[in-house]
Design an enzyme around this catalytic site. Structure first.
Site, PDB file in Angstrom:
ATOM      1  N   ASP A  54     -10.056  -3.397  -5.610  1.00  8.07           N
ATOM      2  CA  ASP A  54      -9.253  -2.372  -4.945  1.00  8.07           C
ATOM      3  C   ASP A  54      -9.213  -1.135  -5.836  1.00  8.07           C
ATOM      4  O   ASP A  54      -8.880  -1.232  -7.019  1.00  8.07           O
ATOM      5  CB  ASP A  54      -7.835  -2.913  -4.723  1.00  8.07           C
ATOM      6  CG  ASP A  54      -6.933  -1.995  -3.935  1.00  8.07           C
ATOM      7  OD1 ASP A  54      -7.332  -0.849  -3.645  1.00  8.07           O
ATOM      8  OD2 ASP A  54      -5.800  -2.411  -3.611  1.00  8.07           O
TER       9      ASP A  54
ATOM     10  N   HIS B 174      -8.180  -4.676  -1.044  1.00 11.58           N
ATOM     11  CA  HIS B 174      -7.005  -4.011  -0.482  1.00 11.58           C
ATOM     12  C   HIS B 174      -6.778  -4.515   0.945  1.00 11.58           C
ATOM     13  O   HIS B 174      -7.708  -4.785   1.690  1.00 11.58           O
ATOM     14  CB  HIS B 174      -7.225  -2.500  -0.468  1.00 11.58           C
ATOM     15  CG  HIS B 174      -5.986  -1.724  -0.177  1.00 11.58           C
ATOM     16  ND1 HIS B 174      -5.028  -1.467  -1.130  1.00 11.58           N
ATOM     17  CD2 HIS B 174      -5.527  -1.164   0.969  1.00 11.58           C
ATOM     18  CE1 HIS B 174      -4.037  -0.785  -0.593  1.00 11.58           C
ATOM     19  NE2 HIS B 174      -4.318  -0.585   0.685  1.00 11.58           N
TER      20      HIS B 174
ATOM     21  N   SER C 228       0.837  -1.193   0.000  1.00  7.77           N
ATOM     22  CA  SER C 228       0.000   0.000   0.000  1.00  7.77           C
ATOM     23  C   SER C 228       0.886   1.262   0.000  1.00  7.77           C
ATOM     24  O   SER C 228       1.668   1.465  -0.917  1.00  7.77           O
ATOM     25  CB  SER C 228      -0.956  -0.043   1.187  1.00  7.77           C
ATOM     26  OG  SER C 228      -1.977   0.902   1.070  1.00  7.77           O
TER      27      SER C 228
END
Length: 306
Positions: free
Chosen positions: A246, A276, A151
């Site tokens: 995501d 995610h 991320s």
């Protein structure tokens, strides 16, 4: 997007949601961080046998101390190092939030790993995070370092490779795990599809980025938006993992296309039916565990190429 999820992933998301109250938008940053701590603690797994951990510090620029955690596996590949950068939207996360993830990566790959506790926004705005990562890399690198992150950590991993571009101190590979790379500026398809995505929506991405830069985005800064960088030549081999469900899915896919077009070794792996943040779901979901296995195999592949 939600109709792509199987029951195991749905159960993971429902459990994750229980860490946050209904009035989540009214929480202070301190309360957000406490909720994230509770969330991560829910999914911590036992540390594998043979792993030893040691905390220490790197002295960064301006005498700033950067906490780090070493993970060493018995019978390891001592020549290579994985430098791991945790996710959390640049505003949450620390050495504890990804502790068992890092330990399992070191265990499965037999490669020593160091996790970096970079400074967080909004107390410390961009580029404080990449400065900490660069200082840690330069202090720890012995010529065979793989930079990896999930991320926001994926953002910083890609940014580090660009920051070290055209120098004699480059990572030997970069592993980007559902990274944010600046695709918000390009309004990629996944952002349009992800307005109601589970785990993180397109609006959440915008909110995190706004906090990270204090509401003053610099789209010309490649460390802020690697996907917009004009010159991607000569970067380390890259493997990018994208989660299908995501809003930032397309960041990884488009970035790999751009790296390949610039004659870099790069490939993307699309994890179908996963949202995610699914690293935390690896012990609840067969799909998430398969993605984790792919992650570890990718690190071994980058180590071999390097």
């Amino acid at each position: 997007m939600n109709d792509q999820l199987d029951p195991e992933v749905t159960a993971f998301l429902e459990r994750s949601e229980s860490a946050y109250p209904e009035n989540v938008l009214e929480l202070s940053m301190q309360e957000h961080r406490e909720c994230y701590r509770v969330l991560c603690e829910m999914f911590q797994a036992p540390i594998p046998g043979g792993i030893t951990k040691q905390d220490s510090f790197i002295t960064g620029r301006n005498d700033h101390s950067i906490p780090i955690r070493h993970y060493c596996q018995q019978d390891n590949n001592a020549e290579t190092l994985i430098l791991y950068l945790h996710g959390g939207g640049f505003v949450v996360g620390n050495l504890e939030s990804h502790d068992s993830i890092c330990a399992e990566i070191a265990h499965r790959t037999r490669i020593n790993l160091v996790s970096v506790d970079y400074r967080l926004a909004p107390e410390h705005l961009h580029p404080a995070q990449i400065e900490d990562v660069q200082d840690a890399f330069l202090a720890l690198d012995a010529g065979r370092t793989i930079i990896a992150g999930d991320s926001a950590g994926g953002t910083l991993a890609a940014a580090l490779c660009i920051a070290q571009q055209n120098t004699n101190r480059q990572p030997i590979g970069q592993l980007l795990i559902y990274p944010y790379l600046g695709g918000m500026y390009l309004n990629l398809d996944s952002y349009q599809e992800g307005t109601d995505a589970p785990a993180m929506t397109s609006q959440d991405v915008e909110d995190f980025v706004t906090l990270w830069c204090g509401g003053k985005p610099d789209w010309k800064d490649p460390a802020f938006a690697p996907i917009l960088h004009d010159d991607l030549a000569g970067l380390p081999p890259c493997i990018a993992l994208a989660a299908e469900v995501d809003p930032i899915r397309d960041d990884a896919l488009i970035y790999v296309e751009k790296l390949t077009a610039s004659d870099n070794m790069a490939k993307a792996i699309l994890d179908k039916g996963l949202p995610h943040g699914h690293l935390r779901a690896r012990h609840m979901s067969k799909k998430a565990m398969q993605s984790f296995e792919n992650l570890c195999q990718s690190l071994l592949e980058l180590a071999e190429q390097g």
